[in-house]
Design a protein around this motif. Structure first.
Motif, mmCIF file in Angstrom:
data_model
loop_
_atom_site.group_PDB
_atom_site.id
_atom_site.type_symbol
_atom_site.label_atom_id
_atom_site.label_comp_id
_atom_site.label_asym_id
_atom_site.label_seq_id
_atom_site.Cartn_x
_atom_site.Cartn_y
_atom_site.Cartn_z
ATOM 1 N N ARG A 195 0.836 -1.217 0.000
ATOM 2 C CA ARG A 195 0.000 0.000 0.000
ATOM 3 C C ARG A 195 0.864 1.258 0.000
ATOM 4 N NH1 ARG A 195 -2.952 -2.785 4.223
ATOM 5 N NH2 ARG A 195 -4.704 -3.812 3.231
ATOM 6 N N ALA A 196 1.901 1.251 0.836
ATOM 7 C CA ALA A 196 2.770 2.420 0.918
ATOM 8 C C ALA A 196 3.472 2.669 -0.415
ATOM 9 C CB ALA A 196 3.802 2.233 2.034
ATOM 10 N N LEU A 201 2.457 1.724 -3.389
ATOM 11 C CA LEU A 201 1.475 2.118 -4.400
ATOM 12 C C LEU A 201 1.007 3.556 -4.217
ATOM 13 C CD1 LEU A 201 -0.629 -1.140 -4.710
ATOM 14 C CD2 LEU A 201 0.865 -0.129 -6.448
ATOM 15 N N SER A 202 1.016 4.017 -2.971
ATOM 16 C CA SER A 202 0.577 5.394 -2.724
ATOM 17 C C SER A 202 1.746 6.379 -2.805
ATOM 18 C CB SER A 202 -0.102 5.500 -1.361
ATOM 19 O OG SER A 202 0.842 5.319 -0.324
ATOM 20 N N ARG A 205 4.284 6.604 -0.713
ATOM 21 C CA ARG A 205 4.838 6.960 0.596
ATOM 22 C C ARG A 205 5.915 5.962 0.976
ATOM 23 N NH1 ARG A 205 1.682 5.630 4.483
ATOM 24 N NH2 ARG A 205 0.118 4.564 3.291
#
Length: 166
Positions: free
Chosen positions: A151-152, A154-155, A157
């Motif tokens: 998730r990190a 892909l975002s 971050r």
């Protein structure tokens, strides 16, 4: 009556190869892992019993996890270009798929194994724990950390402290 080794490999070999590929992320390495497992299984086929697929899935998983611990492999992994692109895929779909594969390759092997077992084989946390020899909370932590890293990434971050370790 037990199925013959040849019949089993003909019927279930492609599924085992897909499983190995999801773990390894490399077609040729997946073939090597599966070949090693099948060579060992052939020698003891009569002792494997009436349900060989779960046994061989676990053997593929163990071979994948141990493959990276051994330094005996002298092969160098390089980026591969597919021979052909499937016509129904759009450029965006291919880019997204490539990004996911790239991100999965960055995960530690136990985390990647947990995600493949959970999302490809649809196994429960307790089944994954039994296969890997971990406690159920460890499986959940690995899944949490792996998904957090994905998730990190892909975002855009940096991963949080919980997602960095293990």
């Amino acid at each position: 009556m037990q199925i013959s080794f040849e019949e089993f490999v003909t019927a279930r070999g492609p599924a085992l190869l897909r499983f190995a590929y999801l773990l390894c992320g490399d077609r040729y390495l997946a073939e090597d892992v599966l070949q090693e497992v099948l060579a060992r299984a052939y020698r003891r086929w009569s002792r494997i019993g009436g349900a060989p697929e779960p046994y061989l899935r676990k053997a593929v998983l163990n071979q994948y996890l141990s493959w990276w611990r051994r330094k005996s492999s002298s092969e160098a992994l390089v980026a591969t270009v597919p021979d052909r692109v499937q016509a129904y895929r759009t450029a965006d779909e291919l880019a997204a798929r490539d990004e996911i594969w790239t991100l999965l390759a960055t995960l530690p092997r136990p985390q990647r194994a947990v995600l493949v077992l959970r999302y490809y084989l649809d196994l429960s946390d307790s089944e994954i724990a039994e296969l890997l020899g971990y406690a159920v909370p460890t499986v959940r932590v690995y899944a949490f950390r792996a998904l957090g890293r994905l998730r990190a990434a892909l975002s855009g971050r940096a991963p949080t402290t919980e997602a960095r370790s293990g």
